[in-house]
Enzyme design. Structure first.
Site, short mmCIF file in Angstrom:
data_model
loop_
_atom_site.label_atom_id
_atom_site.label_comp_id
_atom_site.label_asym_id
_atom_site.label_seq_id
_atom_site.Cartn_x
_atom_site.Cartn_y
_atom_site.Cartn_z
NE ARG A 22 -3.52 -2.22 2.88
CZ ARG A 22 -3.24 -3.33 3.52
NH1 ARG A 22 -2.03 -3.51 4.03
NH2 ARG A 22 -4.16 -4.28 3.66
CG HIS A 26 -4.96 0.66 -3.78
ND1 HIS A 26 -4.22 0.69 -2.61
CD2 HIS A 26 -5.94 -0.26 -3.57
CE1 HIS A 26 -4.74 -0.16 -1.74
NE2 HIS A 26 -5.77 -0.75 -2.29
NE ARG A 74 -3.23 -3.72 -1.11
CZ ARG A 74 -2.66 -4.53 -0.22
NH1 ARG A 74 -1.35 -4.68 -0.21
NH2 ARG A 74 -3.40 -5.20 0.65
CG HIS A 132 -6.10 -9.02 1.71
ND1 HIS A 132 -6.36 -9.41 0.42
CD2 HIS A 132 -5.97 -7.67 1.69
CE1 HIS A 132 -6.38 -8.34 -0.36
NE2 HIS A 132 -6.15 -7.28 0.39
#
Length: 301
Positions: free
Chosen positions: A151, A246, A249, A272
């Site tokens: 991130r 992003h 990512r 996550h």
């Protein structure tokens, strides 16, 4: 007590006892200002008068009002704030029943992450080629972000010591959770060149800092700087798609899965907490497979 007094009590609770950030508290304040104004308009001056029917009517009002219409995600956030407020009222003994217990936000439409192709990523990274200090830094930054799926906040918060043995980086994600992610050869080369040839120059311009990526004045690179760096690289690469930090990512995860990586491995690499969050990327690769099939198979159309 008035509704306004109860709202103030809730805001003090989340700010002081729960230690939520100033931005989060400000968002709660805005949401509850809308709720309190609507209650006042409906002639409700005490939270004990609120019923499940009251809250259902409020949800309908939010979804149908003509002024400042809310998106589905904003509506869901506002109703979540109202639920948290009513749970607080129950815990504090201000009400005997949580009237918001069955209040549910609308089901949000599935939004697939936007990824760019491998060729587009290559063009973006090639647009940072150069031997000057800024180019060496920008190349290292973008190569690292694509290599690790970091991130933007994780990238700018990296310290030099977080680069371990040149081929591993330690990222600190949400909730201060740390994870170890390997660096590919391209990222290793770019980061090494930056550390040897560029960072000492930038560091000499400011106060001593452990930050890995530095701005032109020697301070830690900001999130806004990263946006500008990526936008400038995308313009030089003449990419006709919108690129954000992003995007790298999303592309990292999509390209790994398309290459055969296990979804649980990708989950760990992305940081996550639930594999369900990662599985949305499998939809992206499935859509890609359908597109290729539709355009390639003689009996697909």
């Amino acid at each position: 007590m008035t509704v306004a007094a109860d709202v103030d009590g809730f805001l003090r609770h989340v700010a002081i006892e729960r230690g939520l950030s100033a931005n989060t508290v400000a968002a709660y304040r805005r949401d509850l200002a809308v709720y309190a104004a609507w209650l006042d308009q409906e002639g409700i001056g005490d939270v004990r008068q609120v019923t499940p029917a009251t809250l259902s009517a409020f949800a309908v009002h939010l979804g149908t009002r003509e002024e400042s219409p809310l998106t589905a995600s904003s509506l869901a956030r506002m109703l979540s704030t109202v639920r948290g407020f009513h749970r607080f009222l129950l815990d504090e003994g201000r009400v005997e029943v949580d009237a918001s217990r069955d209040l549910r936000p609308p089901k949000l439409p599935s939004r697939l992450p936007k990824a760019i192709s491998v060729e587009q990523v290559s063009a973006l990274l090639a647009a940072t080629d150069g031997d000057d200090v800024a180019a060496l830094r920008d190349k290292a930054l973008l190569e690292l972000m694509y290599a690790t799926g970091a991130r933007v906040s994780e990238a700018v918060n990296l310290n030099v010591d977080d680069v371990i043995d040149s081929d591993i980086v330690r990222l600190t994600g949400k909730g201060s959770k740390q994870r170890i992610v390997p660096l590919g050869s391209y990222a290793q080369e770019a980061v090494s060149a930056y550390l040897v040839r560029a960072r000492p120059v930038l560091s000499a311009k400011g106060k001593a800092t452990p930050a890995l990526f530095l701005g032109m004045r020697g301070a830690r690179l900001s999130r806004q700087n990263v946006w500008l760096i990526i936008r400038a690289a995308a313009e030089r690469a003449k990419l006709d798609v919108e690129i954000s930090p992003h995007t790298l990512r999303h592309s990292f995860a999509t390209h790994l899965l398309a290459g055969g990586a296990d979804v649980r491995v990708v989950q760990e690499l992305l940081g996550h907490s639930s594999v369900a969050t990662t599985q949305i990327y499998t939809l992206v690769t499935a859509d890609t497979l359908r597109d290729v099939y539709a355009t390639s198979h003689p009996r697909a159309r």
